[in-house]
Design a protein around this motif. Structure first.
Motif, short mmCIF file in Angstrom:
data_model
loop_
_atom_site.label_atom_id
_atom_site.label_comp_id
_atom_site.label_asym_id
_atom_site.label_seq_id
_atom_site.Cartn_x
_atom_site.Cartn_y
_atom_site.Cartn_z
N ILE A 260 -1.05 -5.32 -6.48
CA ILE A 260 -0.63 -4.31 -5.50
C ILE A 260 -0.10 -3.10 -6.27
N ASP A 261 -0.77 -2.01 -6.16
CA ASP A 261 -0.43 -0.81 -6.92
C ASP A 261 1.01 -0.37 -6.64
N GLY A 262 1.79 -0.21 -7.70
CA GLY A 262 3.16 0.29 -7.58
C GLY A 262 4.21 -0.76 -7.28
N LEU A 263 3.79 -1.99 -6.96
CA LEU A 263 4.77 -3.01 -6.56
C LEU A 263 5.72 -3.37 -7.70
N THR A 368 -4.64 -5.68 4.67
CA THR A 368 -4.19 -6.13 3.35
C THR A 368 -3.40 -5.04 2.64
N LEU A 369 -2.18 -5.40 2.20
CA LEU A 369 -1.36 -4.45 1.43
C LEU A 369 -2.02 -4.20 0.08
N ILE A 370 -2.22 -2.92 -0.26
CA ILE A 370 -2.85 -2.59 -1.54
C ILE A 370 -1.97 -1.69 -2.42
N ALA A 371 -0.95 -1.04 -1.83
CA ALA A 371 -0.10 -0.17 -2.65
C ALA A 371 1.27 -0.01 -1.99
N VAL A 372 2.28 0.15 -2.84
CA VAL A 372 3.65 0.41 -2.37
C VAL A 372 4.23 1.56 -3.17
N GLN A 378 6.83 4.08 1.39
CA GLN A 378 5.54 4.04 2.07
C GLN A 378 4.71 2.88 1.53
N ALA A 379 3.94 2.25 2.44
CA ALA A 379 3.05 1.16 2.07
C ALA A 379 1.65 1.47 2.57
N THR A 380 0.65 1.15 1.76
CA THR A 380 -0.74 1.44 2.12
C THR A 380 -1.49 0.13 2.32
N PHE A 381 -2.24 0.07 3.43
CA PHE A 381 -2.99 -1.13 3.78
C PHE A 381 -4.48 -0.80 3.89
N ARG A 382 -5.29 -1.80 3.58
CA ARG A 382 -6.73 -1.68 3.75
C ARG A 382 -7.17 -2.57 4.91
N SER A 383 -7.91 -2.01 5.86
CA SER A 383 -8.41 -2.76 6.99
C SER A 383 -9.86 -2.36 7.24
N LYS A 384 -10.46 -2.95 8.26
CA LYS A 384 -11.85 -2.61 8.59
C LYS A 384 -11.98 -1.13 8.96
N ALA A 385 -10.93 -0.56 9.50
CA ALA A 385 -10.96 0.85 9.91
C ALA A 385 -10.71 1.80 8.74
N GLY A 386 -10.42 1.25 7.56
CA GLY A 386 -10.13 2.09 6.40
C GLY A 386 -8.71 1.92 5.94
N GLU A 387 -8.23 2.81 5.09
CA GLU A 387 -6.87 2.73 4.57
C GLU A 387 -5.90 3.47 5.47
N ILE A 388 -4.70 2.88 5.61
CA ILE A 388 -3.66 3.51 6.42
C ILE A 388 -2.34 3.37 5.68
N THR A 389 -1.53 4.40 5.68
CA THR A 389 -0.22 4.40 5.03
C THR A 389 0.87 4.41 6.08
N LYS A 390 1.85 3.52 5.91
CA LYS A 390 2.94 3.40 6.88
C LYS A 390 4.29 3.57 6.18
N ILE A 395 10.47 -3.68 3.35
CA ILE A 395 9.18 -4.36 3.34
C ILE A 395 9.31 -5.66 2.56
N HIS A 396 8.90 -6.76 3.19
CA HIS A 396 8.86 -8.05 2.52
C HIS A 396 7.42 -8.30 2.11
N VAL A 397 7.20 -8.42 0.80
CA VAL A 397 5.86 -8.53 0.24
C VAL A 397 5.59 -9.96 -0.22
N THR A 398 4.47 -10.50 0.22
CA THR A 398 3.96 -11.74 -0.34
C THR A 398 2.85 -11.37 -1.31
N PRO A 399 3.00 -11.67 -2.60
CA PRO A 399 2.02 -11.21 -3.59
C PRO A 399 0.71 -11.99 -3.50
N PRO A 400 -0.41 -11.36 -3.83
CA PRO A 400 -1.65 -12.11 -3.99
C PRO A 400 -1.46 -13.17 -5.07
#
Length: 552
Positions: A260-263, A368-372, A378-390, A395-400
């Motif tokens: 996860i980038d930046g985690l 899927t969380l891909i960057a923090v 801010q956290a960035t997620f990847r989904s079927k609709a593309g990337e979204i930043t929230k 944020i509680h992160v469970t690592p891959p």
């Protein structure tokens, strides 16, 4: 006041004043540890007051009280925890500095030699030579790796490896067993969810590895580099070669924080936490208590992961605390799950959904969380609709998670990198004198402590059968257990095996697994930790005896 340096990251001092705290901040100290119990003297600055003074200087703080002459495992574990999560350099203090120096010295046992530790404390003006026996002797001292051979070599001194060693010794005390484990500390990881929920003290989830190593085994404190199953041997990172008649591979699973980038740069600060780490589980509870409004995100990566219910457990306990504190309505809670369902066994989904609705959780599947970005929150997620930043306040992160590299690149691994074993006998599919279990195994069960508890006796019996020239007869049915902490005081006890088959341990009139119950909570909070330390790691197979193949 002159502070006395014990290491590059820790100095100690007698009782600090407000002026001393300001001086420490000017000298570059980033945190303070108070090792002095409150009210030892009437004019003593209390822990709460000291924490406020530290915070006013932008410093971290931990309270690890130790009474004179009464420093035990709990106090040592508390010091280990504080030193692991506080940003250094750290300044610790008590009445004279001696207790702080003692706690540091004992926290270093097993990591440095007794001579090195005592030289450091003596240079700072503290003669701790009476500690030498405690620094030199823990129940079992690790051996120096050397070329050798054993009846059984076990790779991994975690839950699965030690439970297997203990189960083997309960059946045959004459076995020559080597356990290879590089760590000095042994953790009860299921307790970290409870730490993050303010139920357990993190110090209660840790014991020195030497104190839980079964009596009668040889512990080699080292790490495996390569396996050579065709030669019945393995090589350690220092070049030592260890031979075996049988091999048990139980190295666990690797947490891939860097995926996860930046985690890695922000974990443990900036509102970014995880119950998957001994160092940050206490920070989860700190964040939960302090959050009164804003946005809280909880994440779950793609499978496989250890304890697939843990990401949800963190969320439910947090939400329950906010509900009880009357602030849940001010907090936007979202769960981002890389998977497509809330839980993999359908019978448990409806009761879990009732809590999702109760807490007003926004469910996001295949996200899927891909960057923090901790600084920007801010956290960035990847989904079927593309990337979204929230944005987030917490944020509680469970690592891959993935198979350890030394295993994944070996001849023992399957295509996914895990030790390639038969899912019922746990015997390797190509090398009959090799067995695998725990989170590092290829079996398609839930990767839980409960699974390892059931697998260890199966490996023990089948390994001894192999040594006796017999076919494996003990069978593993895929049992796993996930005590889902849906609120403080109630747990949904999910027990299931291969194919999602329900495998309850108790009749429904005692515990109904599809309903949150108080008794399940008591099992998780009171019984299971005791069973772990006093049963599973000692070869006592209460309710874990293996099934057997029917006689022909």
């Amino acid at each position: 006041m002159a502070f006395k340096q014990l290491s590059s990251s820790l100095s100690v001092s007698p009782q600090l004043s407000a002026a001393d705290v300001e001086a420490a901040a000017r000298q570059g100290y980033r945190a303070i540890i108070d090792n002095r119990p409150d009210r030892e003297e009437t004019d003593q600055i209390s822990a709460d007051q000291m924490e406020a003074l530290a915070q006013a200087q932008g410093m971290g703080f931990a309270y690890v009280p130790a009474a004179p002459g009464k420093i035990g495992d709990e106090e040592i574990a508390g010091m280990v925890s504080a030193l692991s999560r506080l940003e250094g350099p750290v300044l610790a203090y008590c009445r004279t500095g001696t207790r702080s120096a003692t706690l540091w010295a004992l926290s270093q046992a097993g990591q440095q030699s007794a001579d090195q530790i005592l030289e450091s404390t003596a240079a700072a003006g503290y003669d701790l030579s009476p500690l030498r026996p405690r620094l030199e002797v823990a129940s079992i001292a690790p051996q120096t790796p050397s070329d050798g051979r054993a009846d059984v070599v076990i790779v991994g001194g975690g839950s699965a490896g030690l439970a297997t060693a203990a189960s083997l010794l309960e059946r045959d005390r004459a076995l020559d067993i080597i356990v290879i484990e590089p760590r000095d500390q042994h953790f009860y990881q299921p307790g970290w969810t409870m730490v993050g929920g303010g139920v357990f003290d993190v110090a209660d989830t840790y014991r020195p590895e030497a104190k839980v190593m079964p009596t009668g085994v040889r512990w080699i404190k080292g790490a495996v580099a390569t396996f050579e199953p065709q030669r019945d041997q393995l090589t350690l990172e220092d070049g030592s070669v260890i031979g075996y008649r049988t091999l048990v591979v139980a190295p666990g699973i690797a947490l891939d924080w860097d995926a996860i980038d930046g985690l890695g740069e922000t974990l443990g600060r900036n509102g970014v936490t995880s119950n998957y780490s001994f160092a940050t589980a206490p920070y989860t509870w700190e964040l939960v208590q302090n959050l009164r409004e804003g946005t809280a995100l909880f994440t779950q990566p793609p499978m496989p992961i250890k304890c697939a219910g843990a990401p949800q457990k963190a969320m439910y306990l947090s939400c329950d605390h906010w509900r009880r504190s009357g602030v849940l309505g001010n907090i936007d809670v979202a769960f981002h799950n890389a998977g497509a369902v809330l839980f993999g066994v359908k019978e448990f989904v409806p009761p879990l959904m009732s809590y999702v609705e109760r807490y007003g959780v926004d469910l996001n599947f295949e996200s899927t969380l891909i960057a923090v970005d901790g600084a920007a929150r801010q956290a960035t997620f990847r989904s079927k609709a593309g990337e979204i930043t929230k944005p987030f306040d917490m944020i509680h992160v469970t690592p891959p998670q993935k198979a350890p590299v030394f295993l994944a690149q070996s001849l023992l691994a399957n295509e996914a990198g895990y030790v390639d074993v038969d899912q019922t006998t746990l015997q390797h599919v190509r090398h009959s004198n090799v067995f695998g279990l725990g989170d590092g195994g290829s079996t398609p069960n839930a990767k839980t402590m409960a699974a390892a508890r059931k697998q260890a006796p199966v490996v023990a019996e089948n390994l001894l059968g192999f040594l006796a020239g017999k076919a494996p007869s003990a069978l593993y049915d895929g049992y796993g257990s996930c005590p889902l902490t849906v609120e403080r005081g109630k747990i949904l006890l999910a027990e299931f095996g291969y194919g999602g088959k329900l495998l309850p341990s108790f009749p429904s009139w005692i515990i109904e697994g599809t309903k949150p119950q108080r008794l399940s909570w008591l099992l998780k909070s009171e019984a299971l930790p005791w069973i772990y330390w006093n049963g599973m790691l000692k070869g006592r197979e209460w309710m874990a005896q293996p099934q057997h193949r029917a006689a022909a």
